[in-house]
Design an enzyme around this catalytic site. Sequence first.
Site, PDB file in Angstrom:
ATOM      1  N   HIS A   1      51.699   3.904  15.632  1.00 37.69           N
ATOM      2  CA  HIS A   1      50.495   3.559  14.880  1.00 37.69           C
ATOM      3  C   HIS A   1      49.389   4.535  15.274  1.00 37.69           C
ATOM      4  O   HIS A   1      49.333   5.008  16.416  1.00 37.69           O
ATOM      5  CB  HIS A   1      50.015   2.141  15.211  1.00 37.69           C
ATOM      6  CG  HIS A   1      50.695   1.054  14.460  1.00 37.69           C
ATOM      7  ND1 HIS A   1      50.931  -0.197  14.999  1.00 37.69           N
ATOM      8  CD2 HIS A   1      51.178   1.004  13.200  1.00 37.69           C
ATOM      9  CE1 HIS A   1      51.537  -0.959  14.111  1.00 37.69           C
ATOM     10  NE2 HIS A   1      51.708  -0.252  13.012  1.00 37.69           N
TER      11      HIS A   1
ATOM     12  N   CYS B   1      45.313  -3.028  19.845  1.00 43.20           N
ATOM     13  CA  CYS B   1      46.330  -3.756  19.084  1.00 43.20           C
ATOM     14  C   CYS B   1      46.057  -5.254  19.066  1.00 43.20           C
ATOM     15  O   CYS B   1      46.400  -5.948  18.106  1.00 43.20           O
ATOM     16  CB  CYS B   1      47.719  -3.519  19.672  1.00 43.20           C
ATOM     17  SG  CYS B   1      48.370  -1.849  19.418  1.00 43.20           S
TER      18      CYS B   1
END
Length: 287
Positions: free
Chosen positions: A183, A279
Amino acid sequence: MTKPLAMAQNSGVARRDARQRILMCAPDDFDVRYVINPWMADQIGKATRSLARAQWETLRRTLARTVDIELVTPAAGLPDMVFTANAGFTLGDTVVVSRFSAEERRAEEPLFRAHFAAQGFNLAPWPQDIAFEGAGDALIDRAQKLVWCGYGMRSDAAAPQTLEAVLERRVIGLRLIDPRFYHLDTCFCPLAGGFVMYHPPAFDAESRAAIERETPPEKRIEIGEDDASRFACNAVDLCGEIVMNDASPALQNRLRAAGFAPLLTPLGEFMKAGGSAKCLTLKLVEA
């Protein structure tokens, strides 16, 4: 307690009636039960839930000193729901709910969609066949009306262009090439004042050139392998404090020299699943 969100124009600036708001999800069912990124390899069943809860609570309390925390209800059988950065991408009162590439996470989509709708967000349309993993891959630049969008691992190559059309805001796509940094928020962190902290080897040459074109040299904080592996980029920038899992003394000094205050809060249990401070959080209101 979850607070109702005031309506605002789709401007991407903070609502006048609120501090920054961050969405989190308690790690009630957190564990490593499958492998969908390299960090999860050999970690199945090895997370210690009590320690994960303690680390998450420390992060929550740390953030709550500065921002309002909202909670989404965790669901049994969805161990990665704790990583709310992947719930969607918000800009003003609009949200693009994620389309997960991994089948293991797709059951999260309707739960996050329902939560955002209940909080008064406008749910933007998104093609069913284009993977896009929210604020894990889409990050707002802190100095200009620009969104950085990672692709190539979890989000499709069409995601940046599609996001630009949906938001009517300039989006720059950055191609990720290292599976460990699956990511964008694992290797790239826009900071206040137009600074960018990032790990150059995580990107292809064209993407590195785009970062260099948009960010002056004095605002680029390049980090090496050691800090990247600590998920130093997976950080939350709040009023000049950089809340992060870990960072080398050299990086901490570099951040201080740029006017930031690094604040370390260990999140090793979540690292086993490939996540850290960023996250575990989703900014609902950007200040």
